[in-house]
Every structure is written in structure tokens, then in C-alpha cells.
Design an enzyme around this catalytic site. Structure first.
Site, PDB file in Angstrom:
ATOM      1  N   LYS A   1       0.828  -1.206   0.000  1.00  0.00           N
ATOM      2  CA  LYS A   1       0.000   0.000   0.000  1.00  0.00           C
ATOM      3  C   LYS A   1       0.868   1.264   0.000  1.00  0.00           C
ATOM      4  O   LYS A   1       1.930   1.298   0.639  1.00  0.00           O
ATOM      5  CB  LYS A   1      -0.878  -0.032   1.258  1.00  0.00           C
ATOM      6  CG  LYS A   1      -1.823   1.147   1.417  1.00  0.00           C
ATOM      7  CD  LYS A   1      -2.659   0.973   2.687  1.00  0.00           C
ATOM      8  CE  LYS A   1      -3.679   2.086   2.852  1.00  0.00           C
ATOM      9  NZ  LYS A   1      -4.579   1.828   3.995  1.00  0.00           N
TER      10      LYS A   1
ATOM     11  N   VAL B   1      -7.760   1.450   9.973  1.00  0.00           N
ATOM     12  CA  VAL B   1      -8.079   2.254  11.152  1.00  0.00           C
ATOM     13  C   VAL B   1      -9.597   2.423  11.323  1.00  0.00           C
ATOM     14  O   VAL B   1     -10.048   3.089  12.230  1.00  0.00           O
ATOM     15  CB  VAL B   1      -7.348   3.622  11.128  1.00  0.00           C
ATOM     16  CG1 VAL B   1      -8.025   4.599  10.196  1.00  0.00           C
ATOM     17  CG2 VAL B   1      -7.239   4.197  12.527  1.00  0.00           C
ATOM     18  N   GLY B   2     -10.368   1.791  10.426  1.00  0.00           N
ATOM     19  CA  GLY B   2     -11.822   1.861  10.554  1.00  0.00           C
ATOM     20  C   GLY B   2     -12.463   0.846   9.634  1.00  0.00           C
ATOM     21  O   GLY B   2     -13.666   0.824   9.415  1.00  0.00           O
ATOM     22  N   GLY B   3     -11.583  -0.010   9.060  1.00  0.00           N
ATOM     23  CA  GLY B   3     -12.045  -1.012   8.103  1.00  0.00           C
ATOM     24  C   GLY B   3     -11.246  -0.994   6.823  1.00  0.00           C
ATOM     25  O   GLY B   3     -11.624  -1.608   5.824  1.00  0.00           O
ATOM     26  N   SER B   4     -10.111  -0.298   6.820  1.00  0.00           N
ATOM     27  CA  SER B   4      -9.358  -0.054   5.579  1.00  0.00           C
ATOM     28  C   SER B   4      -8.721  -1.281   4.944  1.00  0.00           C
ATOM     29  O   SER B   4      -8.301  -1.235   3.794  1.00  0.00           O
ATOM     30  CB  SER B   4      -8.284   1.004   5.819  1.00  0.00           C
ATOM     31  OG  SER B   4      -8.898   2.251   6.002  1.00  0.00           O
TER      32      SER B   4
ATOM     33  N   SER C   1      -9.249   2.149   2.962  1.00  0.00           N
ATOM     34  CA  SER C   1      -8.307   2.921   2.178  1.00  0.00           C
ATOM     35  C   SER C   1      -7.274   2.067   1.447  1.00  0.00           C
ATOM     36  O   SER C   1      -6.549   2.577   0.594  1.00  0.00           O
ATOM     37  CB  SER C   1      -7.587   3.919   3.086  1.00  0.00           C
ATOM     38  OG  SER C   1      -6.854   3.248   4.096  1.00  0.00           O
TER      39      SER C   1
END
Length: 548
Positions: A119, A215-218, A194
Site C-alpha cells: 500500500k 483504522v476503521g475497516g481499511s 483505504s
């Protein structure tokens, strides 16, 4: 005005330069593959690409497959997927040298000769980590992140970097520099984010093992949207040194780095390779916990908690069915399933996640965009971060009766005092202890939960930031969680979706119903959760779900 025009022109020049580098990367890949094919016309790339990672790595290690055959097969496939989905931002040309040198290696690592994708936000020496920001162009990393160093020591060959949304605080995959990445299964859909470039590349078969952050589902959104598997470990199980976060120093919602692959066994092999002495030596803040084979290989029946909804984001019919069918099949396979009662998810979302990530009222988030050309797809957050606090208070009060969720977001975006931030962190700790107490009371091993899906249309994730409730919960709790695709959307699901209203019946619920529509045939996943530091148990559970 002239100064502003000159500055803008300078920024556009940098963007064009980065785009040219991206185009050059694809040309380099094409040239390399063509050269290899001319020299080795008999190599069957299709049969190489069809091998699952454990089998491929076995063949590489026992010498029955030369590393360059595998490498160029994947460079060729990655090029094809990049042209279709715009997922690759840069080709790491030094990987060609690494392949040539691979044959001289004495000690063969667990990932010997395996090409891997990385990434954008994970540092690779000599390459930019842009996060989609123009200011980060032409600022190459001075050294590899620890994860990349360990991968190299295990014989893996990082060969491309992949696209992300600007700032990473989004589950779509678009930025002004490299543009929009598309879902390989259906180009009108988002690949998720992301780690969207990774999702598209691995989902399309152009990489056998990818690395992203969450960090929230990335990691989980791209995996679910593109029909692959991913593991978000406990925040500190793998080193985050040399990995750029969306919001630096933010501790309320815990980020993690993890692998993405087509199947669970590949994720396990990857964790086995990473959890080694090298990782613990290069970053001594990572607990020296080697991979626990016994837990992963166990066949003891499991006691599994489950829930079909979090009562905040109404699940699509396919999401609900995914959990129901998986629950039934797990019971048939001899496991025990216990309903788990989720409460206060709305409080967790606004008070812990939104408030935790924007505890300074969004000031540091805004600062990232200073001097950029585009003001991100984070519409409402961006606008709120810029508003003075009196306006936020007024808006929150006015909106409360008819737009309660909007009111809560506005209220959560105000600046906090240090004292308030500390008590917030304390509150999150308490929430975590309570959650574990409820888990222990039911005597659970693992948990089965819904995962947002199917893939939303391009542009929708930016309008639906509230729909991250299923994933974000486990960043706030810092539990390991994996994603496994279990079914596809049926015509019956589509029919049932017509009655979808949502729990709040607000603009967000109506928009989500639209975003789910027309998805027959697209994959739907579930989340598999374990307690902190129990990645092996999490993977073992994922393996059970995958085998159903």
C-alpha cells in the site's frame, strides 16, 4: 492572485510529474514482461497464477519453480489489472535485481521468491508514500518500513505500490494525483478503501499477497468489496514503524497493518513469516509472540458468539443472510453458536470514533490539506472541521429533532480539552473491559459478525461515512478481526432490498439503500473476531468459515 496562480501551477506540475512516473511504471512493467517472454517462450504463466500461495511458495523453495518465472507471471498479470482498475501507483524496478539475486540466497525464507504488493502509505526505500497528497510527491522514504524489511528477509519481493484515497480517512479509493481505482469485479463499483489499490490488485489476481493498513475497516472494506480475505491484527502484533497514519498520534481508534490474500491459508503463512525474530529485533515495541501453530491447527469445536445487526447501520438483506447461513453451517459442523447482544454502537461511533479521531475539532486533519488543490472526498467532515465551535453547537442543536445522526457528528467534532481527551481514553478502556466481560460471561472463543457489503457504487463511500460502524467497533476495541467472503447477492436479496428503510430513516439510510442496489452476483463477506493477541485463533475460525 498572481502568486496563487503560480503556486497552483507548481502543484499541477508535481501532479503531472507523478502521473508520468505512474505511466512510466506501467511501460517498465510491459517492457520487462515482454523481454522475459521472448527469452522464455515456454513458461506457462497461467498455471503459475493458478497456484495458491502455500503451494507456490513450496515449489519456489524446493526449486521446482524458478523465482523469475513467478515474478514475471505476476508482473504481467498486475499490469493487466492496473490497466483495467488503475490500482498501481508505482513499479519498484529494483525488484528485478532482487529476483536475479534470489538464486544466490543460502537460507530460504518462508516467502522466498514470492512477489508482494504494498500500500502507498507503507514506506519502501526510495519511493514516495503520498497518501494522495501533492505535498508528499518527490519525498522518497529514507528506509523500508519494518514490515517491508522483514518481508525482504523472508525472501519476498515487493514489486509495486498501490493506490489509496487522499488522507486515508475514507473507504473509497480516489485522489487527485492518481485518480479513481475501480473494482475488478465490476468497474462501476468502489474497490473499498483505504487499502483499495491492494483490494483491486489482489482481487483481480495481479498480486498473490498484499499489505495494507486499517483504522476503521481499511483492510476489511477492500477485501469484502473485492471478494478476498484479509486480517486486521491487534494494533501492535505487527510493527507499524515506517507506516504513515491518516491522523498522526491519534490513540482513541487503533490502527493496524495486515495482509490481504485470496484465501486464509495464505494469510496464515504470511503471519508465520512476519512473526519472527527479525520483526521483534527491528521493532522491540512489538511483543515477541511467534505464530502459535497449536492454536491454528486445533480442531476442537468452537463456542461462537454472533449478531446479525449492530442496530446502527441496518444490514442489507445479503449481509443478514450471510451471517444466518454461516451460523447454520457452523452449527451443522459441530460448533456452538450463542447470540451476542450489541448495545450503544451509536455512542461508540460518535463519542469514541468520530470524537477520538477529531479530538482537536479536526484542526490537524485540516492542516494536512493546507496547500493542496483538492479538498478531499470527506465532504461533511471537511466542512465541519472548518466551522467555528459556536456554529457546530448551534447546528447540532437545530438538527437534533429531525437529523439525530448529523447532530451527533457535529457535536463530536468540537475541540476537546486535554482533560476531556484523557477521560475519553479512559472511557474507551472501560468499554473494552465491559465488552470482554460480556464475551467471557458467554464463555466465547470467537465471534461472527456482519461485514458491510456488497461493494458500493463509486462515489458512495464518501457520502456514507456513518456506514463504517460494523468495522470501526473493532478498531476502538483493538481486537483482531478477519474478513472471509461467504456468499453472493441473489435476486431474492435484491427484491428484499426494496423494503430497506434503515434504523434512522434519514438521508444516510436512503442513500445506503441506493448504494446497495443492482448488485446481484457480487460477493458478501462476514467478519471473524477474536480477543486481543489471538490472531491464530481468529485465523483458525476464518479457516472453518472458509471451508463451509
Amino acid at each position: 492572485l498572481l502568486l496563487r496562480w503560480r503556486r497552483r501551477r507548481g502543484l499541477w506540475k508535481k501532479v503531472e510529474e507523478a502521473r508520468r512516473r505512474q505511466e512510466r511504471s506501467l511501460v517498465q512493467m510491459e517492457t520487462a514482461v515482454q523481454r522475459f517472454r521472448e527469452q522464455h517462450p515456454s513458461v506457462n504463466a497461467v498455471s503459475i497464477l493458478s497456484l495458491p500461495l502455500p503451494e507456490l511458495s513450496k515449489k519456489l523453495r524446493d526449486g521446482s519453480l524458478p523465482p523469475e518465472h513467478v515474478f514475471y507471471a505476476y508482473v504481467g498479470k498486475a499490469l493487466q489489472i492496473a490497466i483495467e482498475t488503475n490500482c498501481i501507483t508505482e513499479y519498484l524496478q529494483e525488484s528485478e535485481t532482487q529476483v536475479r539475486k534470489a538464486k544466490l540466497t543460502e537460507k530460504l525464507g518462508l516467502l522466498y521468491g514470492v512477489p508482494v504488493s504494498i500500500k502507498d502509505s507503507i514506506d519502501c526505500e526510495g519511493h514516495d508514500s503520498t497518501l494522495g497528497f501533492i505535498k508528499n510527491i518527490n519525498k522518497p522514504a529514507a528506509e523500508d518500513s519494518v514490515v517491508v524489511q522483514v518481508l525482504r528477509r523472508q525472501g519476498a519481493i515487493p514489486f509495486v505500490k498501490t493506490n489509496v484515497p487522499q488522507s486515508l480517512i475514507s473507504y473509497d479509493c480516489k485522489n487527485l494525483i492518481f485518480g479513481q481505482t475501480f473494482n475488478p469485479l465490476l468497474y462501476t463499483r468502489s474497490p473499498g478503501g483505504s487499502s483499495g489499490g491492494e483490494g483491486a490488485l489482489v482481487g483481480g489476481g495481479g498480486s498473490i499477497l498484499g499489505f495494507g493498513t486499517d483504522v476503521g475497516g481499511s483492510l476489511r472494506f477492500p477485501a469484502a468489496f473485492c471478494g478476498i480475505c484479509a486480517l486486521k491484527p491487534t494494533g501492535n502484533r505487527l510493527s507499524k514503524k515506517g507506516i504513515i497514519a491518516g491522523v498522526l498520534g491519534q490513540k482513541a481508534v487503533v490502527a493496524a497493518v495486515g495482509p490481504m490474500a485470496k484465501d486464509v491459508e495464505s494469510l496464515a503463512l504470511c503471519m508465520r513469516a512476519l512473526l519472527c525474530e527479525d520483526m521483534f529485533n527491528l521493532d522491540s515495541t512489538v511483543p515477541p509472540l511467534p505464530f502459535n501453530e497449536e492454536v491454528y491447527a486445533s480442531t476442537q469445536p468452537l463456542r461462537i458468539g454472533y449478531y446479525e445487526t449492530d442496530f446502527f447501520t441496518m444490514p442489507s438483506p445479503a449481509m443478514r443472510r450471510a451471517v444466518r447461513e454461516t451460523k447454520q453451517m457452523l452449527e451443522d459442523a459441530g460448533h456452538t453458536l450463542v447470540p451476542f447482544e450489541l448495545t450503544n454502537v451509536d455512542y461508540m461511533m460518535f463519542n469514541f470514533c468520530v470524537r477520538g479521531m477529531f479530538a482537536d475539532g479536526g484542526a490537524s486533519f485540516l492542516k494536512k490539506f493546507k496547500g493542496e488543490l483538492e479538498k478531499s472526498s470527506m465532504g461533511v467532515f471537511f466542512w465541519l472541521a472548518k466551522s467555528p465551535s459556536w456554529l457546530k453547537t448551534l447546528l447540532s442543536w437545530i438538527a437534533k429533532p429531525f437529523m439525530p445522526r448529523f447532530s451527533d457528528i457535529v457535536r463530536s467534532m468540537r475541540a476537546n480539552t486535554v482533560d476531556e481527551v484523557w477521560s475519553l481514553h479512559h472511557e474507551i478502556e472501560e468499554f473494552c473491559y465491559q465488552f470482554i466481560a460480556q464475551w467471557k460471561k458467554l464463555n466465547l472463543d470467537v465471534m461472527l459478525c456482519p461485514m458491510l457489503g456488497p461493494a458500493l457504487g463509486i462515489g458512495y463511500p464518501g457520502k456514507l461515512s456513518v456506514a463504517v460502524s460494523y468495522t470501526m467497533l473493532y478498531n476502538a476495541l483493538d481486537f483482531p478481526v478477519g474478513v472471509v467472503p461467504v456468499t453472493v447477492v441473489t435476486d431474492e436479496d435484491e427484491e428484499e432490498l426494496k423494503g430497506y428503510k434503515g434504523y434512522f430513516r434519514d438521508w444516510w439510510d436512503r442513500t445506503l439503500a441506493k448504494a446497495f442496489r443492482g448488485s446481484a452476483g457480487l460477493p458478501v463477506a462476514v467478519q471473524c473476531v477474536a480477543l486481543p493477541w489471538q490472531e491464530e485463533l481468529c485465523l483458525r475460525f476464518m479457516k472453518e468459515v472458509e471451508a463451509l
